[in-house]
Motif scaffolding. Structure first.
Motif, PDB file in Angstrom:
ATOM      1  N   THR A 177       0.412  -7.521  -1.654  1.00 17.09           N
ATOM      2  CA  THR A 177       0.193  -7.448  -0.198  1.00 17.09           C
ATOM      3  C   THR A 177       0.729  -8.675   0.520  1.00 17.09           C
ATOM      4  N   TYR A 178       1.405  -9.566  -0.188  1.00 20.12           N
ATOM      5  CA  TYR A 178       1.900 -10.784   0.460  1.00 20.12           C
ATOM      6  C   TYR A 178       2.846 -10.430   1.623  1.00 20.12           C
ATOM      7  N   GLY A 179       2.517 -10.981   2.784  1.00 15.26           N
ATOM      8  CA  GLY A 179       3.366 -10.767   3.965  1.00 15.26           C
ATOM      9  C   GLY A 179       3.179  -9.437   4.646  1.00 15.26           C
ATOM     10  N   LEU A 180       2.244  -8.595   4.164  1.00 13.54           N
ATOM     11  CA  LEU A 180       2.014  -7.278   4.764  1.00 13.54           C
ATOM     12  C   LEU A 180       0.671  -7.272   5.485  1.00 13.54           C
ATOM     13  N   PRO A 181       0.509  -6.429   6.513  1.00 15.40           N
ATOM     14  CA  PRO A 181      -0.811  -6.297   7.147  1.00 15.40           C
ATOM     15  C   PRO A 181      -1.827  -5.822   6.128  1.00 15.40           C
ATOM     16  N   HIS A 182      -3.096  -6.190   6.366  1.00 15.94           N
ATOM     17  CA  HIS A 182      -4.155  -5.824   5.426  1.00 15.94           C
ATOM     18  C   HIS A 182      -4.505  -4.357   5.566  1.00 15.94           C
ATOM     19  N   GLY A 183      -4.856  -3.754   4.428  1.00 19.45           N
ATOM     20  CA  GLY A 183      -5.370  -2.397   4.435  1.00 19.45           C
ATOM     21  C   GLY A 183      -4.286  -1.363   4.335  1.00 19.45           C
ATOM     22  N   PRO A 184      -4.607  -0.214   3.713  1.00 20.44           N
ATOM     23  CA  PRO A 184      -3.644   0.877   3.574  1.00 20.44           C
ATOM     24  C   PRO A 184      -3.355   1.552   4.893  1.00 20.44           C
ATOM     25  N   LEU A 185      -2.109   1.910   5.121  1.00 18.46           N
ATOM     26  CA  LEU A 185      -1.706   2.652   6.304  1.00 18.46           C
ATOM     27  C   LEU A 185      -2.190   1.984   7.580  1.00 18.46           C
ATOM     28  N   SER A 186      -2.081   0.624   7.621  1.00 23.79           N
ATOM     29  CA  SER A 186      -2.636  -0.108   8.754  1.00 23.79           C
ATOM     30  C   SER A 186      -1.616  -0.215   9.881  1.00 23.79           C
ATOM     31  N   GLY A 187      -1.118   0.901  10.293  1.00 21.93           N
ATOM     32  CA  GLY A 187      -0.220   0.923  11.420  1.00 21.93           C
ATOM     33  C   GLY A 187       1.192   0.510  11.096  1.00 21.93           C
ATOM     34  N   LEU A 188       1.536   0.513   9.794  1.00 26.69           N
ATOM     35  CA  LEU A 188       2.875   0.114   9.421  1.00 26.69           C
ATOM     36  C   LEU A 188       3.870   1.202   9.766  1.00 26.69           C
TER      37      LEU A 188
ATOM     38  N   ASP B 278      -4.357   9.956   2.498  1.00 29.10           N
ATOM     39  CA  ASP B 278      -4.464   8.511   2.321  1.00 29.10           C
ATOM     40  C   ASP B 278      -5.045   8.238   0.935  1.00 29.10           C
ATOM     41  N   PHE B 279      -4.178   7.826  -0.004  1.00 29.15           N
ATOM     42  CA  PHE B 279      -4.640   7.587  -1.369  1.00 29.15           C
ATOM     43  C   PHE B 279      -5.154   6.164  -1.572  1.00 29.15           C
ATOM     44  N   SER B 280      -4.865   5.250  -0.632  1.00 25.78           N
ATOM     45  CA  SER B 280      -5.359   3.869  -0.714  1.00 25.78           C
ATOM     46  C   SER B 280      -5.101   3.257  -2.085  1.00 25.78           C
ATOM     47  N   VAL B 281      -3.863   3.291  -2.513  1.00 22.81           N
ATOM     48  CA  VAL B 281      -3.529   2.726  -3.825  1.00 22.81           C
ATOM     49  C   VAL B 281      -2.400   1.708  -3.649  1.00 22.81           C
ATOM     50  N   LEU B 282      -2.492   0.651  -4.434  1.00 30.17           N
ATOM     51  CA  LEU B 282      -1.507  -0.423  -4.331  1.00 30.17           C
ATOM     52  C   LEU B 282      -0.347  -0.224  -5.308  1.00 30.17           C
ATOM     53  N   VAL B 283       0.814  -0.673  -4.872  1.00 31.21           N
ATOM     54  CA  VAL B 283       1.975  -0.750  -5.757  1.00 31.21           C
ATOM     55  C   VAL B 283       2.283  -2.231  -5.954  1.00 31.21           C
ATOM     56  N   TYR B 284       2.156  -2.689  -7.202  1.00 33.26           N
ATOM     57  CA  TYR B 284       2.410  -4.095  -7.498  1.00 33.26           C
ATOM     58  C   TYR B 284       3.919  -4.345  -7.530  1.00 33.26           C
ATOM     59  N   PRO B 285       4.342  -5.593  -7.311  1.00 38.90           N
ATOM     60  CA  PRO B 285       5.773  -5.902  -7.446  1.00 38.90           C
ATOM     61  C   PRO B 285       6.269  -5.601  -8.864  1.00 38.90           C
TER      62      PRO B 285
ATOM     63  N   TRP C  36       0.851  -1.186   0.000  1.00 34.19           N
ATOM     64  CA  TRP C  36       0.000   0.000   0.000  1.00 34.19           C
ATOM     65  C   TRP C  36       0.887   1.237   0.000  1.00 34.19           C
ATOM     66  N   LEU C  37       0.628   2.109  -0.927  1.00 36.14           N
ATOM     67  CA  LEU C  37       1.490   3.275  -1.103  1.00 36.14           C
ATOM     68  C   LEU C  37       1.332   4.261   0.058  1.00 36.14           C
ATOM     69  N   ASN C  38       2.446   4.636   0.630  1.00 32.48           N
ATOM     70  CA  ASN C  38       2.471   5.711   1.619  1.00 32.48           C
ATOM     71  C   ASN C  38       3.552   6.689   1.190  1.00 32.48           C
ATOM     72  N   PRO C  39       3.200   7.668   0.361  1.00 35.27           N
ATOM     73  CA  PRO C  39       4.239   8.560  -0.174  1.00 35.27           C
ATOM     74  C   PRO C  39       4.756   9.574   0.831  1.00 35.27           C
ATOM     75  N   GLY C  40       4.170   9.580   2.033  1.00 32.90           N
ATOM     76  CA  GLY C  40       4.595  10.577   3.015  1.00 32.90           C
ATOM     77  C   GLY C  40       3.875  11.901   2.795  1.00 32.90           C
ATOM     78  N   ARG C  41       4.455  12.957   3.292  1.00 31.03           N
ATOM     79  CA  ARG C  41       3.802  14.270   3.228  1.00 31.03           C
ATOM     80  C   ARG C  41       4.293  15.067   2.030  1.00 31.03           C
TER      81      ARG C  41
END
Length: 338
Positions: free
Chosen positions: A318-329, A181-188, A155-160
């Motif tokens: 999302t393999y191996g990552l918590p579900h959902g964007p910005l989920s406390g990562l 929070d753009f809630s967008v995925l970055v594929y491998p 899940w993309l977190n580009p920062g500020r």
């Protein structure tokens, strides 16, 4: 491990900003989210005022006193109007489409002005990325696309990103740091290597695995279009004749099935396996094959459609990552965090 002092200060700064301007889908700028200081022009102006004040005191000249205080009032008014140029502006995240790691994504941002005032000469951009300048008329809205180069999957977190203005006089710089929070995925990032199917020897194709593209298979018939059908299988001529949206079926589609399996890529590391599986998903989809995906703890049944492709790519991202964007990562566990 103890962090270096500069990094500790940056971490404290990020934590303070997160408390003061929390990440959100939409934010309205106010005194809590706007910072303002005199810029170089403002400092030179201040020095000039001090010199004029000292001159007035030394010579007890009323005209210089009046001019000095009048210019001081102008400076105060300029500070208010610069702050006002940002205050009340609403910033909202738009819908962004997934990209592959390493690609530049354009993140849509919508700026909405109130009915009472306009916002002019707004410069927006992520650090070390190109800035754009936007004006927003009162009661109107403007869309801006912010460029950002992705670094890793998830899940993309580009920062500020920073928004600043010097309007109208140019003596002050007012700015804010906004995290949307753009809630967008970055594929491998896809890696292109020959197929290795689940039960085959290295590089072999399984019996029954597809070897021909859909365009070369035996035509079986037409059926009503279903959401997710590939655009390559739509009967465009039937649509042009006004017979509705239908999908072409081929005989070999009934048995042409393959599995893209995590285990056949051992002993490669996790990111390498995900990149190669991503490349295989794209190739299998382009070839019109029915393909399934097996990951540890996840199995997606064989199919061929745009929805199926997106489902497979999302599972890989999302393999191996918590579900959902910005989920406390933490910042170093999500794509593109700085």
């Amino acid at each position: 491990m103890k962090l270096p002092i500069p990094e500790r200060w940056r971490q404290r700064w990020r934590e303070w900003l997160d408390r003061r301007i929390p990440p959100a889908r939409q934010i309205e700028l106010s005194h809590r989210s706007i910072f303002i200081i005199p810029n170089r022009t403002g400092l030179l102006f201040t020095v000039a005022l001090v010199i004029m004040l000292m001159t007035a005191i030394n010579y007890q000249n009323s005209l210089i006193y009046a001019l000095t205080f009048w210019l001081f009032s102008v400076a105060l008014a300029a500070m208010h109007f610069t702050y006002r140029n940002l205050s009340g502006l609403t910033i909202a995240a738009g819908h962004a489409y997934p990209v592959f790691a390493g690609d530049v994504i354009e993140l849509p941002v919508r700026l909405l002005a109130s009915e009472k005032k306009s916002h002019e000469s707004l410069d927006i951009g992520f650090p070390e990325q190109p800035e754009i300048s936007v004006d927003v008329e009162k009661g109107d809205s403007e869309d801006a696309g912010l460029s950002y180069r992705t670094q890793q999957r998830g899940w993309l977190n580009p920062g500020r990103f920073r928004m600043e203005t010097r309007f109208p006089v140019g003596m002050y710089t007012a700015w804010t740091w906004v995290s949307l929070d753009f809630s967008v995925l970055v594929y491998p990032k896809p890696e292109w290597v020959p197929f290795v199917f689940a039960a085959g020897d290295g590089g072999e194709e399984l019996e029954g695995a597809p070897s021909r593209e859909s365009g070369n298979q035996d035509f079986h018939g037409l059926r009503p279009y279903q959401p997710g059908d590939s655009l390559k299988q739509i009967a465009w001529k039937q649509l042009a004749r006004g017979k509705g949206l239908v999908t072409k079926e081929f005989d070999s589609d009934q048995g042409a099935t393959c599995w893209l399996d995590w285990e056949v890529l051992a002993p490669a590391n996790t990111e390498t396996r995900l990149s190669r599986l991503t490349g295989w998903v794209l190739q299998a989809q382009q070839n019109g094959w029915k393909y399934g995906l097996r990951l540890p703890g996840t199995e997606i049944q064989p199919a061929n459609s745009e929805i199926h492709k997106d489902q497979c790519l999302q599972a890989l991202a999302t393999y191996g990552l918590p579900h959902g964007p910005l989920s406390g990562l933490p910042h170093d566990k999500v794509a593109g965090a700085s």
